[in-house]
Design an enzyme around this catalytic site. Structure first.
Site, short mmCIF file in Angstrom:
data_model
loop_
_atom_site.label_atom_id
_atom_site.label_comp_id
_atom_site.label_asym_id
_atom_site.label_seq_id
_atom_site.Cartn_x
_atom_site.Cartn_y
_atom_site.Cartn_z
N HIS A 102 0.84 -1.21 0.00
CA HIS A 102 0.00 0.00 0.00
C HIS A 102 0.86 1.24 0.00
O HIS A 102 1.92 1.27 0.62
CB HIS A 102 -0.94 0.03 1.21
CG HIS A 102 -0.25 -0.20 2.53
ND1 HIS A 102 0.11 -1.46 2.97
CD2 HIS A 102 0.16 0.66 3.49
CE1 HIS A 102 0.71 -1.35 4.14
NE2 HIS A 102 0.76 -0.07 4.48
N HIS A 104 0.76 5.12 1.22
CA HIS A 104 0.09 6.14 2.00
C HIS A 104 0.18 7.46 1.23
O HIS A 104 1.25 7.81 0.71
CB HIS A 104 0.81 6.36 3.33
CG HIS A 104 0.85 5.18 4.25
ND1 HIS A 104 -0.02 5.03 5.30
CD2 HIS A 104 1.66 4.10 4.29
CE1 HIS A 104 0.27 3.91 5.96
NE2 HIS A 104 1.28 3.32 5.37
P1 5GP Z 1 1.76 0.22 7.40
O1 5GP Z 1 2.36 0.44 8.75
O2 5GP Z 1 1.57 -1.25 7.10
O3 5GP Z 1 2.46 0.96 6.31
O4 5GP Z 1 0.34 0.90 7.46
C1 5GP Z 1 -0.85 0.20 7.61
C2 5GP Z 1 -1.97 1.23 7.62
O5 5GP Z 1 -3.19 0.55 7.47
C3 5GP Z 1 -2.05 2.01 8.93
O6 5GP Z 1 -1.94 3.39 8.63
C4 5GP Z 1 -3.41 1.63 9.49
O7 5GP Z 1 -4.08 2.71 10.10
C5 5GP Z 1 -4.16 1.14 8.27
N1 5GP Z 1 -5.15 0.12 8.56
C6 5GP Z 1 -4.94 -1.03 9.26
N2 5GP Z 1 -6.07 -1.75 9.32
C7 5GP Z 1 -7.01 -1.05 8.64
C8 5GP Z 1 -8.39 -1.29 8.35
O8 5GP Z 1 -8.99 -2.30 8.75
N3 5GP Z 1 -9.04 -0.34 7.61
C9 5GP Z 1 -8.41 0.78 7.17
N4 5GP Z 1 -9.15 1.65 6.45
N5 5GP Z 1 -7.11 1.03 7.40
C10 5GP Z 1 -6.42 0.13 8.14
#
Ligand code: 5GP
Ligand code: ZN
Length: 143
Positions: A102, A104
């Protein structure tokens, strides 16, 4: 690429977990981050399950990349931000919590307190050239 059972973002793609969808096409979905660093924080994902970006086909990566300019513009327009950080945490050691690729899109404002430790180092003599050669060779071409 099949959906991965137990993957939160695969479940969001399939509608098994609700999300606030902003954009989707055959290959890509953009939705609101549930824990925003700033209002308007968006996540952009391939619908196909890939854990990290280095595992993606160039075609799927291109599908993701082609929507980023317009989505970034819309995030800035709606949030009122004049800049964004586009961030892709690639691998657990890099802070990746959800193991489905993903990007951001994080709106930025002056004095928002975001940002990260950015402490540039320098290369010893010859090391940058050495690494560049190793990488261009690994790519199978010379730069
Ligand atoms: P990472 O640390 O993997 O780059 O970021 C994961 C992101 O996914 C975090 O910003 C977190 O808030 C978001 N996230 C995790 N679970 C969910 C979910 O169930 N729904 C949504 N909309 N975002 C999620
Ligand atoms: Zn997944």
């Amino acid at each position: 690429v099949a959906a991965k059972p137990d993957c939160v973002f695969c479940k969001i793609v399939q509608g098994e977990i609700p999300s606030h969808r902003v954009f989707e096409n055959d290959a890509v979905l953009a939705f609101m981050d549930i824990g925003p660093l700033a209002e308007g924080h968006l996540l952009v994902i391939p619908k196909a399950h890939y854990q990290t970006i280095d595992q993606m086909s160039a075609e799927h990566a291109a599908e993701l990349g082609r929507v980023l300019p317009q989505l970034t513009g819309v995030v800035q327009q709606v949030s009122g931000a004049t800049g964004c950080n586009l961030l892709q945490n690639n691998g657990v050691v890099a802070g990746q919590a959800v193991l489905h690729v993903h990007f951001h899109i994080i709106p930025r404002a002056a004095q928002d307190g975001l940002g990260y430790r950015w402490h540039p180092k320098s290369y010893p003599d010859g090391r940058a050239a050495e690494l560049a050669t190793l990488m261009s060779t690994a790519l199978g071409r010379s730069a």
